[in-house]
Design a protein around this motif. Structure first.
Motif, PDB file in Angstrom:
ATOM      1  N   VAL A  38       0.840  -1.202   0.000  1.00 28.84           N
ATOM      2  CA  VAL A  38       0.000   0.000   0.000  1.00 28.84           C
ATOM      3  C   VAL A  38       0.873   1.248   0.000  1.00 28.84           C
ATOM      4  O   VAL A  38       0.661   2.190  -0.773  1.00 28.84           O
ATOM      5  CB  VAL A  38      -0.957  -0.011   1.205  1.00 28.84           C
ATOM      6  CG1 VAL A  38      -1.613   1.357   1.389  1.00 28.84           C
ATOM      7  CG2 VAL A  38      -2.021  -1.086   1.028  1.00 28.84           C
ATOM      8  N   ALA A  39       1.878   1.261   0.874  1.00 32.63           N
ATOM      9  CA  ALA A  39       2.766   2.417   0.963  1.00 32.63           C
ATOM     10  C   ALA A  39       3.636   2.564  -0.276  1.00 32.63           C
ATOM     11  O   ALA A  39       3.859   3.676  -0.774  1.00 32.63           O
ATOM     12  CB  ALA A  39       3.640   2.302   2.214  1.00 32.63           C
ATOM     13  N   LEU A  40       4.114   1.444  -0.784  1.00 29.34           N
ATOM     14  CA  LEU A  40       5.013   1.474  -1.931  1.00 29.34           C
ATOM     15  C   LEU A  40       4.311   1.962  -3.191  1.00 29.34           C
ATOM     16  O   LEU A  40       4.860   2.764  -3.967  1.00 29.34           O
ATOM     17  CB  LEU A  40       5.595   0.072  -2.158  1.00 29.34           C
ATOM     18  CG  LEU A  40       6.600  -0.095  -3.298  1.00 29.34           C
ATOM     19  CD1 LEU A  40       7.865   0.701  -3.008  1.00 29.34           C
ATOM     20  CD2 LEU A  40       6.937  -1.565  -3.495  1.00 29.34           C
ATOM     21  N   LEU A  41       3.074   1.496  -3.411  1.00 31.36           N
ATOM     22  CA  LEU A  41       2.349   1.812  -4.646  1.00 31.36           C
ATOM     23  C   LEU A  41       1.350   2.958  -4.478  1.00 31.36           C
ATOM     24  O   LEU A  41       0.727   3.375  -5.465  1.00 31.36           O
ATOM     25  CB  LEU A  41       1.631   0.561  -5.156  1.00 31.36           C
ATOM     26  CG  LEU A  41       2.533  -0.650  -5.415  1.00 31.36           C
ATOM     27  CD1 LEU A  41       1.723  -1.814  -5.954  1.00 31.36           C
ATOM     28  CD2 LEU A  41       3.660  -0.296  -6.386  1.00 31.36           C
ATOM     29  N   ASP A  42       1.186   3.415  -3.241  1.00 25.54           N
ATOM     30  CA  ASP A  42       0.290   4.552  -2.965  1.00 25.54           C
ATOM     31  C   ASP A  42      -1.118   4.287  -3.490  1.00 25.54           C
ATOM     32  O   ASP A  42      -1.698   5.104  -4.205  1.00 25.54           O
ATOM     33  CB  ASP A  42       0.861   5.840  -3.580  1.00 25.54           C
ATOM     34  CG  ASP A  42       0.160   7.077  -3.032  1.00 25.54           C
ATOM     35  OD1 ASP A  42       0.148   8.111  -3.748  1.00 25.54           O
ATOM     36  OD2 ASP A  42      -0.404   7.007  -1.909  1.00 25.54           O
ATOM     37  N   GLN A  45      -5.821   0.094   0.410  1.00 25.47           N
ATOM     38  CA  GLN A  45      -5.592  -1.290   0.820  1.00 25.47           C
ATOM     39  C   GLN A  45      -6.587  -2.250   0.188  1.00 25.47           C
ATOM     40  O   GLN A  45      -6.214  -3.358  -0.213  1.00 25.47           O
ATOM     41  CB  GLN A  45      -5.665  -1.409   2.339  1.00 25.47           C
ATOM     42  CG  GLN A  45      -5.444  -2.840   2.838  1.00 25.47           C
ATOM     43  CD  GLN A  45      -5.331  -2.928   4.337  1.00 25.47           C
ATOM     44  OE1 GLN A  45      -4.868  -2.001   4.987  1.00 25.47           O
ATOM     45  NE2 GLN A  45      -5.766  -4.052   4.900  1.00 25.47           N
ATOM     46  N   ASN A  46      -7.861  -1.838   0.080  1.00 26.99           N
ATOM     47  CA  ASN A  46      -8.846  -2.762  -0.505  1.00 26.99           C
ATOM     48  C   ASN A  46      -8.540  -3.055  -1.961  1.00 26.99           C
ATOM     49  O   ASN A  46      -8.774  -4.169  -2.443  1.00 26.99           O
ATOM     50  CB  ASN A  46     -10.273  -2.213  -0.330  1.00 26.99           C
ATOM     51  CG  ASN A  46     -10.482  -0.885  -1.047  1.00 26.99           C
ATOM     52  OD1 ASN A  46      -9.529  -0.171  -1.347  1.00 26.99           O
ATOM     53  ND2 ASN A  46     -11.726  -0.553  -1.305  1.00 26.99           N
ATOM     54  N   LEU A  47      -7.989  -2.064  -2.671  1.00 33.94           N
ATOM     55  CA  LEU A  47      -7.634  -2.284  -4.076  1.00 33.94           C
ATOM     56  C   LEU A  47      -6.428  -3.216  -4.183  1.00 33.94           C
ATOM     57  O   LEU A  47      -6.405  -4.128  -5.026  1.00 33.94           O
ATOM     58  CB  LEU A  47      -7.346  -0.942  -4.745  1.00 33.94           C
ATOM     59  CG  LEU A  47      -7.164  -0.975  -6.269  1.00 33.94           C
ATOM     60  CD1 LEU A  47      -8.447  -1.443  -6.954  1.00 33.94           C
ATOM     61  CD2 LEU A  47      -6.752   0.399  -6.784  1.00 33.94           C
TER      62      LEU A  47
END
Length: 258
Positions: A38-42, A45-47
């Motif tokens: 989530v943090a890496l790809l911005d 979380q559900n996606l």
């Protein structure tokens, strides 16, 4: 000549989506948790979770509970499955794209000085010494591969010694577990943690691009008689080491971002 196929192979459908490709690219370097992706790809979380589920259903990604914090799971790219899918995809497009040999090439044209790789687990009695031995075996000593532990055991696990001897003709019986503290003055091109707990406590022995994680369960967790667990673990590590070889051989490998 037959009519063109109206349906692309499954790998194309899975990998062609931009976010799924980003996920696969990230997991190709290191096992990661959902919140790290989530943090890496911005992305929400559900996606991230939705597309990870599709990749898991397609057999391209696997997940395993963290042995350190059972509430977390580490996601891992199944490189062998991807290789088979890519081979089938190429063959579906044209027979000339079917390779004669899908085995990874050995490390070649190694830069001077040779790359240095440190493998880390907690006890340095099984996973990390197996990994270091496998990398030395695959590169015929072209890579300086050593191992250490955050809380090393007094000796190597006998099943670790046995599995390397029986299945890979490698003898590490003379080795002793090493503490990470003995390496504080060393720098490595790559530091690879194989234990979820050790990952949390491993010092920064390498630049960020050289820090990788392989989430591999402790084969000793099943008890002293569970030798088959060591056979499975050694096979998993051997596969991961083979997939590491082209990374080590790449001249711009250190420029990759985590």
């Amino acid at each position: 000549m037959g009519s063109p196929s109206q349906t692309a192979p499954p790998f194309v459908h899975l990998a062609a989506h931009p976010l799924r490709w980003q996920l696969m690219t990230a997991l190709a370097r290191s096992d990661l948790r959902v919140r790290e992706l989530v943090a890496l790809l911005d992305q929400p979380q559900n996606l991230i979770s939705y597309h990870l589920r599709l990749l898991r259903d397609g057999g391209l990604v696997t997940a395993a509970r963290s042995s350190y914090d059972g509430r977390d799971s580490y996601y891992h790219l199944n490189v062998d499955s991807c290789a088979h899918a890519l081979t089938a995809t190429g063959a579906a497009l044209h027979p000339a794209l079917r390779p004669d040999n899908t085995t990874l090439a050995p490390l070649a044209d190694v830069q001077q000085p040779p790359p240095t790789v440190l493998f880390v687990c907690t006890g340095n009695s099984a996973r990390s010494p197996i990994a270091a031995a496998q990398l030395r075996r695959h590169t015929a000593g072209q890579v300086a591969a050593i191992s250490a532990g955050s809380h090393p055991k007094s000796q190597l696990h006998p099943h670790a010694v046995r599995v390397l001897r029986d299945h890979f003709d490698v003898d590490i019986a003379g080795q002793q577990p090493r503490h990470l503290d003995t390496l504080t003055d060393r720098r490595f091109d790559y530091v690879i943690t194989l234990c979820d707990k050790a990952r949390e406590f491993c010092p920064d022995f390498a630049d960020p691009a050289g820090r990788l994680h392989w989430s591999i369960p402790d084969p000793a967790a099943g008890g002293p008689d569970d030798y088959p667990a060591f056979v499975r673990t050694a096979a998993d590590i051997d596969s991961r080491v083979r997939h590491l070889l082209p990374v080590l051989a790449s001249t711009d490998a250190k420029e990759l971002k985590p």
